[in-house]
Design a protein around this motif. Structure first.
Motif, PDB file in Angstrom:
ATOM      1  N   LYS A 150       0.838  -1.226   0.000  1.00  0.00           N
ATOM      2  CA  LYS A 150       0.000   0.000   0.000  1.00  0.00           C
ATOM      3  C   LYS A 150       0.859   1.258   0.000  1.00  0.00           C
ATOM      4  O   LYS A 150       0.532   2.253  -0.642  1.00  0.00           O
ATOM      5  N   ARG A 151       1.922   1.294   0.718  1.00  0.00           N
ATOM      6  CA  ARG A 151       2.764   2.478   0.837  1.00  0.00           C
ATOM      7  C   ARG A 151       3.392   2.852  -0.490  1.00  0.00           C
ATOM      8  O   ARG A 151       3.408   4.020  -0.885  1.00  0.00           O
ATOM      9  N   THR A 152       3.823   1.928  -1.217  1.00  0.00           N
ATOM     10  CA  THR A 152       4.446   2.174  -2.505  1.00  0.00           C
ATOM     11  C   THR A 152       3.402   2.662  -3.497  1.00  0.00           C
ATOM     12  O   THR A 152       3.637   3.591  -4.277  1.00  0.00           O
ATOM     13  N   ARG A 154       0.590   4.203  -2.781  1.00  0.00           N
ATOM     14  CA  ARG A 154       0.191   5.574  -2.402  1.00  0.00           C
ATOM     15  C   ARG A 154       1.235   6.574  -2.866  1.00  0.00           C
ATOM     16  O   ARG A 154       0.892   7.667  -3.341  1.00  0.00           O
ATOM     17  N   SER A 155       2.474   6.258  -2.713  1.00  0.00           N
ATOM     18  CA  SER A 155       3.553   7.149  -3.111  1.00  0.00           C
ATOM     19  C   SER A 155       3.517   7.382  -4.631  1.00  0.00           C
ATOM     20  O   SER A 155       3.669   8.517  -5.092  1.00  0.00           O
TER      21      SER A 155
END
Length: 164
Positions: A150-152, A154-155
């Motif tokens: 998810k973090r990647t 979102r980025s």
């Protein structure tokens, strides 16, 4: 001619009687009636002059009263105009205060609405980013067969939104 001959004899008698009747008429009418008539005429002239003087006095008094009335009327009109102007000024001041208060309320509501809109925009952008990140994870998983955390995702979405 006999008529002409009698003329000299009757002439003096006719003149005598003419003078007698003229004298009686003069004393009766000239000394008795004429002074009374002239007195009546003089009295009538005096009465007319007095009536005219009284009428002129009444006219002058009426003119003075009319002038006084006009002055009072003008003063009342000026006072009414001043009262109207004062009332207009008070009404303008009161409406200005009401408008100022209403403007302050509207400004407060507008600021609050702008804050709410900004908060809604931020929330919507966060939600869009979240949905876009999920869609990105799905698309990458289907197309490439790889999993992206998810973090990647979102980025990557934030970078794409910042450029677009």
């Amino acid at each position: 001619m006999p008529q002409i001959a009698q003329l000299a004899e009757t002439f003096s008698s006719q003149i005598f009687w003419l003078l007698v009747f003229f004298g009686i008429t003069f004393f009766l009418i000239g000394r008795g009636m004429v002074p009374k008539v002239m007195g009546t005429v003089a009295l009538r002239d005096k009465q007319i002059a007095d009536d005219l003087a009284a009428a002129q006095g009444a006219r002058d008094a009426a003119d003075e009263q009319e002038e006084a009335w006009r002055e009072r009327e003008n003063a009342n009109r000026a006072a009414a105009q001043a009262l109207i102007a004062e009332s207009k000024a008070k009404a303008a001041k009161a409406s200005e205060k009401k408008l100022s208060a209403a403007q302050k309320r509207l400004d407060t509501k507008l600021a609050k609405a702008e804050t709410e809109i900004e908060a809604a925009r931020t929330a919507a952008m966060a939600e869009v980013e979240g949905v876009a990140a999920e869609a990105t994870q799905d698309i990458v998983a289907r197309l490439a067969g790889a999993t992206v955390d998810k973090r990647t995702a979102r980025s990557a979405v934030k970078k794409a939104l910042a450029h677009g």
